[in-house]
Write a protein that holds these residues in place. Sequence first.
Motif, PDB file in Angstrom:
ATOM      1  N   ARG A  42      17.916  32.526  17.063  1.00  0.00           N
ATOM      2  CA  ARG A  42      17.302  33.165  18.327  1.00  0.00           C
ATOM      3  C   ARG A  42      15.934  32.859  18.482  1.00  0.00           C
ATOM      4  NH1 ARG A  42      18.899  37.286  21.788  1.00  0.00           N
ATOM      5  NH2 ARG A  42      20.577  37.332  20.637  1.00  0.00           N
ATOM      6  N   LYS A 216      28.882  40.659  30.833  1.00  0.00           N
ATOM      7  CA  LYS A 216      27.804  41.365  31.412  1.00  0.00           C
ATOM      8  C   LYS A 216      27.668  42.903  30.570  1.00  0.00           C
ATOM      9  CE  LYS A 216      24.501  42.415  34.305  1.00  0.00           C
ATOM     10  NZ  LYS A 216      23.298  41.768  34.063  1.00  0.00           N
ATOM     11  N   SER A 219      26.265  42.625  27.376  1.00  0.00           N
ATOM     12  CA  SER A 219      24.788  42.255  27.434  1.00  0.00           C
ATOM     13  C   SER A 219      23.949  43.648  27.769  1.00  0.00           C
ATOM     14  CB  SER A 219      24.282  41.204  28.572  1.00  0.00           C
ATOM     15  OG  SER A 219      24.640  41.758  29.955  1.00  0.00           O
ATOM     16  N   LEU A 220      24.779  44.700  28.544  1.00  0.00           N
ATOM     17  CA  LEU A 220      23.790  45.661  28.737  1.00  0.00           C
ATOM     18  C   LEU A 220      23.673  46.829  27.660  1.00  0.00           C
ATOM     19  CD1 LEU A 220      25.087  46.359  32.468  1.00  0.00           C
ATOM     20  CD2 LEU A 220      22.865  45.596  31.739  1.00  0.00           C
ATOM     21  N   GLN A 223      21.108  44.638  23.311  1.00  0.00           N
ATOM     22  CA  GLN A 223      20.184  43.541  24.054  1.00  0.00           C
ATOM     23  C   GLN A 223      19.445  43.589  22.530  1.00  0.00           C
ATOM     24  OE1 GLN A 223      18.198  44.462  27.794  1.00  0.00           O
ATOM     25  NE2 GLN A 223      19.613  46.214  27.786  1.00  0.00           N
ATOM     26  N   LYS A 225      15.465  41.820  21.758  1.00  0.00           N
ATOM     27  CA  LYS A 225      14.412  41.194  22.234  1.00  0.00           C
ATOM     28  C   LYS A 225      13.613  40.519  20.999  1.00  0.00           C
ATOM     29  CE  LYS A 225      13.264  44.363  25.992  1.00  0.00           C
ATOM     30  NZ  LYS A 225      12.383  45.432  26.428  1.00  0.00           N
ATOM     31  N   GLU A 258       8.793  40.499  30.152  1.00  0.00           N
ATOM     32  CA  GLU A 258       8.998  39.385  31.141  1.00  0.00           C
ATOM     33  C   GLU A 258       8.426  39.596  32.425  1.00  0.00           C
ATOM     34  OE1 GLU A 258      13.401  37.747  32.473  1.00  0.00           O
ATOM     35  OE2 GLU A 258      13.429  39.594  31.141  1.00  0.00           O
ATOM     36  N   LYS A 278      12.257  41.322  15.823  1.00  0.00           N
ATOM     37  CA  LYS A 278      13.485  41.413  16.574  1.00  0.00           C
ATOM     38  C   LYS A 278      13.692  42.970  16.897  1.00  0.00           C
ATOM     39  CE  LYS A 278      16.427  37.687  15.058  1.00  0.00           C
ATOM     40  NZ  LYS A 278      17.491  37.163  14.399  1.00  0.00           N
ATOM     41  N   ARG A 280      16.383  45.492  18.422  1.00  0.00           N
ATOM     42  CA  ARG A 280      17.836  45.625  19.009  1.00  0.00           C
ATOM     43  C   ARG A 280      18.015  46.644  19.837  1.00  0.00           C
ATOM     44  NH1 ARG A 280      20.815  44.898  14.458  1.00  0.00           N
ATOM     45  NH2 ARG A 280      21.337  42.615  14.927  1.00  0.00           N
ATOM     46  N   GLU A 286      16.398  51.730  20.990  1.00  0.00           N
ATOM     47  CA  GLU A 286      15.675  50.802  20.148  1.00  0.00           C
ATOM     48  C   GLU A 286      15.907  51.118  18.793  1.00  0.00           C
ATOM     49  OE1 GLU A 286      11.945  50.077  21.192  1.00  0.00           O
ATOM     50  OE2 GLU A 286      11.950  49.171  23.160  1.00  0.00           O
TER      51      GLU A 286
END
Length: 304
Positions: A42, A216, A219-220, A223, A225, A258, A278, A280, A286
């Motif tokens: 990643r 989808k 992905s929701l 996630q 970052k 973003e 990271k 998650r 979070e």
Amino acid sequence: MVTMQQQLITWIQAIFSGIGVFLLSGLFKQGIGPLAFFMASREENLFIGKTLRFIQRIVREIILVGISLVYFTGMFNVDIKKQPISKEFPYVSDIFYRVMFSIPTYVVLVVCLSLFLSFIFNTKFRNTIFKKSKPVKRQGKKKESAYFKGTFLVISVYIGLVSILCGQLLNLLLIAYIGGNHIDQTFFTLFANVNAYPLFLLVGVVYRILLIPIFKVFSLIVQIKTLATITLVNNEKLENKLILRPSIDGCILIAEHEYSDERIMLPKRNILYTEFRKIRIVFGEEIVIKKNKNSNVILLNDTI
């Protein structure tokens, strides 16, 4: 007359012969570079352009869908000698085929799809699922809630039904369009008859389309970052930055998040090294992943 199975066995023996091993070893050596690209971490992906990341994603999905479809086609292989072909759909007498291609199965799929669409497009419904899916304390121990288990049960049922149906559909298409008289076993036809390739491609596309809601939803639900702490050559640190563009005229574009209005164009020559952290996000909560200083450091020379 040589059967398709015998032809396939002959091909496999040729592959593992001396010449086959020599050719495969050459292909393997040539494939090391591309393989490393498709298996990039990643952190490494942050320094890969959008076009290459898109290609990377497409190839991964093609491999995933292709292997899954081959597996489920083989699982429900039709032996023409043991199962006489009829003129009515689904053409074979196998009870499992008749159960899968029935109204109750379609109803279950429609219900699952309705739940997925509500989860994707209805924020209130999604937040309710997130809230009720959090672990509950029972007798001093955290245990998964019924909503958590139910969510993954619905996902598992949908994936299972879609995969089985697509595997069976490909077998039936092979019988219908190539003809039962030219097939001994449908699974081997995938490898021995070039007319099977368009059918495989068609069902593969349908399979991927049916999996779109699952991708989808996942992905929701989950996630990740990846935030960067960039140390400059003057030892100044830019902490918890999001890398938006990895390469623009020798610079990288970074920001707090973003959709931030404040963005920084940072020349790569000013970067000493970059560390990553990271975060998650699972069911809207979070979870910070501890930073590994040994593995999550990328030097300037390593960036693309």
